[in-house]
Design an enzyme around this catalytic site. Structure first.
Site, mmCIF file in Angstrom:
data_model
loop_
_atom_site.group_PDB
_atom_site.id
_atom_site.type_symbol
_atom_site.label_atom_id
_atom_site.label_comp_id
_atom_site.label_asym_id
_atom_site.label_seq_id
_atom_site.Cartn_x
_atom_site.Cartn_y
_atom_site.Cartn_z
ATOM 1 N N ARG A 100 0.846 -1.202 0.000
ATOM 2 C CA ARG A 100 0.000 0.000 0.000
ATOM 3 C C ARG A 100 0.881 1.253 0.000
ATOM 4 N NH1 ARG A 100 -5.175 -1.637 0.875
ATOM 5 N NH2 ARG A 100 -5.505 -3.609 1.984
ATOM 6 N N GLY A 106 -7.364 -2.566 -6.081
ATOM 7 C CA GLY A 106 -8.698 -2.148 -5.671
ATOM 8 C C GLY A 106 -8.958 -0.672 -5.878
ATOM 9 N N GLY A 110 -8.254 1.992 -4.106
ATOM 10 C CA GLY A 110 -7.129 2.890 -3.908
ATOM 11 C C GLY A 110 -6.142 2.833 -5.067
ATOM 12 N N THR A 111 -5.895 1.628 -5.588
ATOM 13 C CA THR A 111 -4.987 1.471 -6.728
ATOM 14 C C THR A 111 -5.571 2.090 -7.985
ATOM 15 O OG1 THR A 111 -4.289 -0.626 -5.745
ATOM 16 C CG2 THR A 111 -3.594 -0.211 -8.012
ATOM 17 N N THR A 159 -10.420 -6.860 -5.707
ATOM 18 C CA THR A 159 -10.638 -6.710 -4.275
ATOM 19 C C THR A 159 -11.645 -7.750 -3.804
ATOM 20 O OG1 THR A 159 -11.511 -5.280 -2.506
ATOM 21 C CG2 THR A 159 -12.411 -4.937 -4.696
ATOM 22 N N ILE A 160 -11.446 -8.255 -2.596
ATOM 23 C CA ILE A 160 -12.439 -9.177 -2.024
ATOM 24 C C ILE A 160 -13.661 -8.409 -1.540
ATOM 25 C CG2 ILE A 160 -10.630 -10.790 -1.317
ATOM 26 C CD1 ILE A 160 -11.224 -9.930 1.615
ATOM 27 N N ASP A 161 -13.565 -7.078 -1.479
ATOM 28 C CA ASP A 161 -14.666 -6.261 -0.964
ATOM 29 C C ASP A 161 -15.756 -6.007 -2.008
ATOM 30 O OD1 ASP A 161 -13.092 -6.010 1.366
ATOM 31 O OD2 ASP A 161 -12.053 -4.287 0.511
#
Length: 432
Positions: free
Chosen positions: A76, A106, A108-109, A129-131
């Protein structure tokens, strides 16, 4: 397909998700088909900034699609646009003859990729992302594996809760949305799922849930809570990150139940990071391969630079980064996924069972009176059929009840009290 250059780069940033390696392999495969070389930057944006990379060959990617994690690492690491970091990255790419870049990450990326785009870098983004919270994407890779792993563990927790008459409060990841909690809770049949999109947690409603289920003979349950669910007083955090809502809810629920005289044994659990690096499911392996193919084709096409790669109706679809960067996809409370979750919650609350229970007891005198007047062999057969038991079993139960009520069972015991109170001397363990 045109070949505007002969070398592309790829990097992974943010948290791990099952399928990352499948995307990398898919990029290398299609790039190789087009005569283009691929290098992978190590440890996310930090590798980009420091110019650390490896050449991704056929041998290196052969079986990586079956593995969790990331063969390139991830981080990150924060880029500082004002400090000249983007200019330094551009210089690194020029120095190595890398004309295009693929980012995997995700929300942010995605914002980082958009900043790199604005800095003049030719780039496409693969959402990961898993989210499942990236706007413009129906489903991100890694999500299916996380749901699979979570539902498997939640099923075991549910069996534990039922066996010991416990209430489990289980915390699950998801950042600021409830997609993962919703799907995993629905798959596992959790008693209640709490997500931030529904608003603040109402402890009084959970006390009523515990009370109602206990009255219907179900003194247990599993409450799955998304890590960003809260009591309307801000997010619960630990060590600067979301986390701790399950423990806080357990304390509040146990105290509220005690104050209202409701029996409730509470346990907590946290599914944590087990969900991020599991072996990818078949869906995520296949999906990642497609996204890798799409990323390679997009980066080799000048018209697709600045787009995010998605799949819709078995075709690639590009979404402009600028259109979705910085946006978070929330759970649609009017969608069928949430409707299904709400239906499950209503069923698991046992309110309908409680109403039926109370109605049955109100009608018991009339029903028993009818049975007293009409009991015969055919009635017993009909009753056994509707209960789903053999007639012989029903009759045996009635005979047992008759013996107990008439005192025959106690007489048969020879006046020795409750069976099992005394142990024959020959059966006693020796040696103290």
């Amino acid at each position: 397909m045109s070949q505007p250059f002969d070398k592309i780069g790829v990097f992974v940033a943010g948290g791990p998700a099952a399928g990352i390696n499948g995307v990398i392999k898919g990029i290398v495969q299609e790039a190789d088909n087009q005569g283009v070389r691929v290098v992978g930057f190590l440890d996310g944006a930090q590798g980009l900034l420091e110019g650390r990379f490896v050449h991704l060959t056929r041998q290196m990617v052969e079986d990586i699609h079956i593995l969790g994690g990331s063969v390139l690492g991830t981080s990150r690491y924060k880029i500082d646009p004002a400090g000249g970091d983007i200019e330094r990255i551009c210089a690194n790419l020029r120095h190595e003859g890398i004309d295009g870049l693929v980012s995997i990450g995700g929300e942010g990326t995605l914002q980082l990729a958009d900043r790199l785009r604005c800095g003049g870098i030719r780039i496409v983004h693969v959402p990961k992302t898993i989210d499942n919270d990236i706007d413009g994407v129906a489903q991100t890779f890694g999500f299916d594996t996380a749901v699979h792993e979570a539902s498997r563990m939640l099923t075991a927790i549910k069996m534990d809760a039922q066996a010991g008459d416990n209430w489990f409060i289980v915390e699950i990841m998801g950042r600021y949305t409830g997609h993962l909690a919703l799907e995993a809770g629905l798959a596992a049949g959790c008693t209640r799922v709490l997500i931030p999109e529904e608003g603040e947690i109402r402890v009084d409603e959970l006390v009523e849930l515990v009370r109602t289920r206990a009255r219907c003979g179900h003194p247990w349950g599993v409450i799955l809570v998304a890590e960003s669910a809260n009591f309307g007083q801000g997010y619960i955090t630990r060590y600067g990150r979301l986390g701790g809502i399950s423990d806080e809810l357990a304390v509040r629920l146990e105290q509220a139940c005690k104050e209202q005289g409701v029996a409730c044994k509470v346990r907590t659990s946290n599914l944590g990071y087990f969900l991020r690096c599991a072996e990818p499911t078949g869906f995520d392996r296949s999906y990642a391969a497609k996204l890798g193919l799409g990323a390679a084709r997009f980066i080799l096409d000048p018209a697709r630079s600045g787009e995010m790669v998605t799949v819709a109706d078995d075709h690639f679809a590009g979404v402009p980064m600028a259109q979705v960067a910085g946006k978070v996809k929330k759970v649609d409370l009017k969608g069928i996924r949430f409707q299904a979750l709400s239906a499950t919650a209503a069923y698991e609350s046992a309110r309908a069972d409680l109403q039926e229970h109370e109605r049955a007891w109100q009608e018991a005198p009339r029903t028993l009176g009818w049975l007293d007047r009409h009991a015969d062999v055919e009635t017993v057969k009909n009753l056994a059929m509707r209960l789903g038991v053999p007639v012989e079993t029903l009759l045996e139960v009635l005979r047992d009840l008759e013996r107990v009520e008439t005192g025959e069972a106690e007489a048969a015991g020879g006046g020795c009290g409750v069976a099992g109170d005394s142990v024959p001397e020959s059966a006693s363990p020796s040696g103290g």
